[in-house]
Write a protein that holds these residues in place. Structure first.
Motif, PDB file in Angstrom:
ATOM      1  N   UNK A 180      13.268   8.159  44.772  1.00 33.67           N
ATOM      2  CA  UNK A 180      13.800   6.800  44.868  1.00 33.67           C
ATOM      3  C   UNK A 180      14.299   6.230  43.552  1.00 33.67           C
ATOM      4  N   UNK A 181      14.632   7.095  42.598  1.00 33.65           N
ATOM      5  CA  UNK A 181      15.070   6.605  41.291  1.00 33.65           C
ATOM      6  C   UNK A 181      16.523   6.956  41.009  1.00 33.65           C
ATOM      7  N   UNK A 182      17.172   6.070  40.266  1.00 34.79           N
ATOM      8  CA  UNK A 182      18.494   6.366  39.728  1.00 34.79           C
ATOM      9  C   UNK A 182      18.329   6.595  38.231  1.00 34.79           C
ATOM     10  N   UNK A 183      19.129   7.479  37.684  1.00 32.25           N
ATOM     11  CA  UNK A 183      18.989   7.828  36.266  1.00 32.25           C
ATOM     12  C   UNK A 183      20.249   7.457  35.491  1.00 32.25           C
ATOM     13  N   UNK A 184      20.103   7.275  34.175  1.00 37.33           N
ATOM     14  CA  UNK A 184      21.287   7.014  33.352  1.00 37.33           C
ATOM     15  C   UNK A 184      22.030   8.319  33.069  1.00 37.33           C
ATOM     16  N   UNK A 185      22.436   8.995  34.121  1.00 33.77           N
ATOM     17  CA  UNK A 185      23.056  10.312  33.963  1.00 33.77           C
ATOM     18  C   UNK A 185      24.287  10.446  34.846  1.00 33.77           C
ATOM     19  N   UNK A 186      25.340  10.977  34.244  1.00 32.36           N
ATOM     20  CA  UNK A 186      26.518  11.418  34.998  1.00 32.36           C
ATOM     21  C   UNK A 186      26.647  12.916  34.777  1.00 32.36           C
ATOM     22  N   UNK A 187      26.915  13.672  35.828  1.00 30.84           N
ATOM     23  CA  UNK A 187      27.057  15.120  35.686  1.00 30.84           C
ATOM     24  C   UNK A 187      28.518  15.477  35.482  1.00 30.84           C
ATOM     25  N   UNK A 188      28.766  16.175  34.394  1.00 29.16           N
ATOM     26  CA  UNK A 188      30.134  16.545  34.023  1.00 29.16           C
ATOM     27  C   UNK A 188      30.253  18.052  33.866  1.00 29.16           C
ATOM     28  N   UNK A 189      31.491  18.512  33.849  1.00 30.52           N
ATOM     29  CA  UNK A 189      31.698  19.947  33.715  1.00 30.52           C
ATOM     30  C   UNK A 189      32.097  20.316  32.288  1.00 30.52           C
ATOM     31  N   UNK A 190      31.488  21.392  31.787  1.00 28.28           N
ATOM     32  CA  UNK A 190      31.864  21.953  30.488  1.00 28.28           C
ATOM     33  C   UNK A 190      32.240  23.411  30.707  1.00 28.28           C
ATOM     34  N   UNK A 191      33.388  23.797  30.183  1.00 32.19           N
ATOM     35  CA  UNK A 191      33.869  25.167  30.372  1.00 32.19           C
ATOM     36  C   UNK A 191      33.600  26.016  29.139  1.00 32.19           C
ATOM     37  N   UNK A 192      33.623  27.322  29.329  1.00 32.72           N
ATOM     38  CA  UNK A 192      33.547  28.258  28.209  1.00 32.72           C
ATOM     39  C   UNK A 192      34.360  29.499  28.571  1.00 32.72           C
ATOM     40  N   UNK A 193      34.619  30.315  27.556  1.00 31.26           N
ATOM     41  CA  UNK A 193      35.554  31.438  27.698  1.00 31.26           C
ATOM     42  C   UNK A 193      35.029  32.634  26.919  1.00 31.26           C
ATOM     43  N   UNK A 194      35.379  33.827  27.385  1.00 30.34           N
ATOM     44  CA  UNK A 194      35.046  35.022  26.612  1.00 30.34           C
ATOM     45  C   UNK A 194      36.201  36.014  26.706  1.00 30.34           C
ATOM     46  N   UNK A 195      36.469  36.674  25.579  1.00 31.17           N
ATOM     47  CA  UNK A 195      37.554  37.662  25.556  1.00 31.17           C
ATOM     48  C   UNK A 195      36.986  39.057  25.781  1.00 31.17           C
ATOM     49  N   UNK A 196      37.884  40.014  25.870  1.00 32.48           N
ATOM     50  CA  UNK A 196      37.503  41.429  25.871  1.00 32.48           C
ATOM     51  C   UNK A 196      36.711  41.730  24.589  1.00 32.48           C
ATOM     52  N   UNK A 197      35.955  42.807  24.607  1.00 35.50           N
ATOM     53  CA  UNK A 197      35.183  43.195  23.424  1.00 35.50           C
ATOM     54  C   UNK A 197      36.092  43.659  22.297  1.00 35.50           C
ATOM     55  N   UNK A 198      35.846  43.166  21.103  1.00 35.79           N
ATOM     56  CA  UNK A 198      36.640  43.546  19.934  1.00 35.79           C
ATOM     57  C   UNK A 198      35.700  44.018  18.836  1.00 35.79           C
ATOM     58  N   UNK A 199      36.239  44.743  17.851  1.00 36.27           N
ATOM     59  CA  UNK A 199      35.410  45.095  16.698  1.00 36.27           C
ATOM     60  C   UNK A 199      34.989  43.819  15.979  1.00 36.27           C
ATOM     61  N   UNK A 200      33.907  43.878  15.197  1.00 36.57           N
ATOM     62  CA  UNK A 200      33.430  42.644  14.551  1.00 36.57           C
ATOM     63  C   UNK A 200      34.511  42.003  13.687  1.00 36.57           C
ATOM     64  N   UNK A 201      34.815  40.738  13.975  1.00 36.28           N
ATOM     65  CA  UNK A 201      35.766  39.988  13.152  1.00 36.28           C
ATOM     66  C   UNK A 201      35.210  38.639  12.722  1.00 36.28           C
ATOM     67  N   UNK A 202      34.391  38.034  13.578  1.00 37.10           N
ATOM     68  CA  UNK A 202      33.884  36.696  13.265  1.00 37.10           C
ATOM     69  C   UNK A 202      32.371  36.797  13.077  1.00 37.10           C
ATOM     70  N   UNK A 203      31.945  36.581  11.832  1.00 33.84           N
ATOM     71  CA  UNK A 203      30.535  36.801  11.513  1.00 33.84           C
ATOM     72  C   UNK A 203      29.666  35.573  11.751  1.00 33.84           C
ATOM     73  N   UNK A 204      30.291  34.385  11.775  1.00 30.40           N
ATOM     74  CA  UNK A 204      29.532  33.137  11.841  1.00 30.40           C
ATOM     75  C   UNK A 204      29.769  32.439  13.170  1.00 30.40           C
ATOM     76  N   UNK A 205      29.152  31.279  13.300  1.00 29.88           N
ATOM     77  CA  UNK A 205      29.551  30.332  14.334  1.00 29.88           C
ATOM     78  C   UNK A 205      30.425  29.300  13.627  1.00 29.88           C
ATOM     79  N   UNK A 206      31.599  29.052  14.153  1.00 32.36           N
ATOM     80  CA  UNK A 206      32.521  28.121  13.509  1.00 32.36           C
ATOM     81  C   UNK A 206      32.796  26.973  14.462  1.00 32.36           C
ATOM     82  N   UNK A 207      32.712  25.746  13.949  1.00 31.33           N
ATOM     83  CA  UNK A 207      33.108  24.635  14.805  1.00 31.33           C
ATOM     84  C   UNK A 207      34.199  23.825  14.136  1.00 31.33           C
TER      85      UNK A 207
END
Ligand SMILES: Cc1cc2nc3c(=O)[nH]c(=O)nc-3n(C[C@H](O)[C@H](O)[C@H](O)COP(=O)(O)OP(=O)(O)OC[C@H]3O[C@@H](n4cnc5c(N)ncnc54)[C@H](O)[C@@H]3O)c2cc1C
Ligand SMILES: [Zn+2]
Lengths: 418, 90
Positions: free
Chosen positions: A247-274
């Motif tokens: 019987x409760x309402x919450x301060x929440x809206x459900x939204x969609x977040x997408x993500x993607x992945x490519x084919x496997x490649x040799x190591x090129x990106x060593x870090x997490x970059x934002x």
């Protein structure tokens, strides 16, 4: 079954016949001391720490699908502790420390890789803001290094530094940030909880919460009624539906977040970059796929798949930042349902007015890194009825009172702004 | 996803800005108290199914539009000018 290097060698030499199931696929019992609704990362870690830290083992985790089939198996696996606001910073700091001991604690390889996270900045104003954030992180006891453009170039020589839209001025480097194997985190906690006696019940959807005179009595499920003295709602994007059963309402809206992945490649990106200005972030998985994503699609959705405009936006931002990835082929894209709060910060609290009912939700798009500390603190709350000190600010009533709003991004505490 | 603006016709989703639940059309009395305002500003039904939300045709005529939509399938069921809907809700 204990995992070890010796075990791997022995099994390799003897036909791999000695491995057993990682957890028991339990049948529901009619009654438990506690029931956890939701077998995602947070539900499983809560059950694990209830058993390990508080000796509570007469517990069931009820999952409507299969363990780890929700957001915990859909995220882009970034683990970091670079929060600024008091309330958030001590919580994520605690979580990162738990991550650092997690594999040993669980005897499970979650592939936690502290490869370093670099958040890029593109103006003098942004540099000041990042310097301030870095100082807060250092004050909290975590690590942060402000890099100038040459400093970034040393780590990430392949970025397009001279692009006219958002020339790169530098970055905030968080060496202890990184990634982990998302599924393995769910499996590791599941195994640890199951070994300690917790029942993990799959294909068991909770359809009702039984409350008498303001006291929780149990739940109704697709596999029958289950009585329980305490019930924890830990269902991420589905929080609204399950809270409605009480019987409760919450301060929440459900939204969609997408993500993607490519084919496997040799190591090129060593870090997490934002690359915040372009709403783009990327890392490379151990299998070689480039794992990347961007912002929400920005409309309420439960579809677990997104629309084309955000896909295009993310690809464009990626090409702006690092044209070298232009020829990589995208293999898959998917979406997850995010439990968005107005201020972008989570909730770990009792459900006021209903004895024995607790809720852990509002993880927005950043709840994977929180899995250890959220379980730790939710278990503490459910076992002792007091909030854990590092999660003391995650109160549900902060929206009503306006006291303790944690708008980490500074965009305003309002739905659809995070 | 394409939305039909009652003024301009069917247009690409990119032309629209999203404002969230159409609850915004039912602004409470300033003196209604904490709980009512908390409900209005923060708490949501957040349905998995048919919902009504507010979109602005920002890249077009600028009208505010109430869109009736299914959050499970992204199917758009109905659109109406917010000014008309608001009048009928009172
Ligand atoms: C594309 C994407 C990228 C992300 N990237 C990151 C990142 O890089 N770093 C980060 O920290 N976070 C990230 N996140 C966020 C993170 O994944 C979530 O915040 C977190 O996983 C949510 O908690 P959970 O694991 O418990 O959720 P879930 O895994 O969704 O668990 C909830 C469970 O509850 C179950 N359930 C729902 N209703 C019922 C019911 N009635 N009865 C029984 N069971 C029910 C569901 O089936 C589900 O298994 C990302 C999310 C997405 C979608
Ligand atoms: Zn229009």
């Amino acid at each position: 079954m204990r995992f070890s290097g010796w075990k791997v060698i022995k099994e390799g030499l003897t036909g791999n016949r000695g491995w057993s199931a990682h957890w028991r696929d339990a049948q529901p019992k009619p009654e438990y001391d506690m029931v956890i609704i939701g077998g995602g990362g947070h539900g499983l870690s809560t059950a694990y720490y209830l058993a390990k830290n508080h000796g509570m083992t007469n517990i069931a985790v009820l999952e409507k699908g299969y363990l780890g089939g929700g957001n915990v198996g859909r995220n882009t696996t970034i683990v970091r502790a670079n929060y600024f606001l008091q309330g958030n910073s001590e919580f994520y700091s605690h979580s990162l420390k738990l991550w650092e001991g997690l594999e040993e604690d669980l005897n499970y390889n979650v592939m936690h890789s502290q490869r370093g996270l670099i958040n890029l900045f593109h103006s003098d104003g942004q540099r000041d803001a990042f310097a301030r954030r870095g100082n807060m992180m250092v004050n909290q006891g975590d690590d942060a290094i402000l890099l100038d453009r040459d400093g970034v170039r040393k780590h990430l020589p392949y970025l397009d530094f001279e692009q006219t839209r958002f020339p790169i001025y530098g970055g905030l480097y968080h060496p202890r940030g990184g990634t982990a194997r998302h599924d393995a985190v769910a499996w590791g906690y599941a195994r640890g909880a199951s070994d300690r006696g917790v029942d993990l019940v799959q294909n068991c959807e909770v359809t009702g919460i039984d409350i008498e005179n303001g006291v929780v009595k149990g739940v109704q499920t697709t596999r029958g009624a289950i009585r329980a003295k305490k019930v924890g709602i830990i269902v991420a994007g589905r929080s609204g539906q399950v809270a409605a059963m009480a019987g409760r309402r919450l301060p929440i809206e459900s939204h969609i977040l997408q993500a993607f992945v490519t084919e496997g490649l040799k190591p090129v990106i060593d870090h997490v970059i934002s690359f915040g200005m372009g709403h783009f972030y990327i890392s490379q998985s151990d299998k070689g796929g480039l794992v990347f994503g961007g912002d929400l699609d920005f409309y309420a959705s439960y579809a677990q798949r997104g629309n084309l405009p955000m896909k295009e936006h993310v690809m464009e931002a990626g090409m702006t930042l690092m044209p070298m990835i232009g020829k990589a082929k995208v293999l898959r894209s998917w979406g997850g349902i995010m439990d968005m709060t107005p201020d972008g910060s989570p909730i770990i609290d009792k459900m006021e007015g209903i004895d024995g009912l607790y809720i852990d939700c509002g993880w927005n798009y950043g709840g994977f890194k929180a899995v250890p500390a959220s379980g730790w603190c939710m278990a503490h709350l459910m076992a002792t009825d007091r909030p854990h000190e590092v999660a003391a600010k995650y109160r549900l009533d902060r929206f009503r009172t306006g006291i303790g709003i944690m708008d980490e991004e500074g965009t305003g505490s309002q739905h659809n702004l995070h | 996803m394409r939305l039909t603006c009652p003024v301009c016709g069917e247009r690409d989703r990119r032309e629209f800005y999203y404002m969230g639940d159409a609850v915004a059309l039912r602004r409470p009395d300033p003196e209604a108290g904490d709980a009512v305002w908390d409900d209005y500003l923060h708490n949501r039904d957040n349905p998995a199914g048919v919902t009504r939300d507010l979109w602005q045709h920002e890249g077009g005529c600028g009208a505010w539009i109430v869109v009736t939509r299914n959050t499970m399938t992204h199917e758009v069921l109905e659109t109406a000018l917010a000014s008309d809907v608001k009048g009928s809700v009172g």
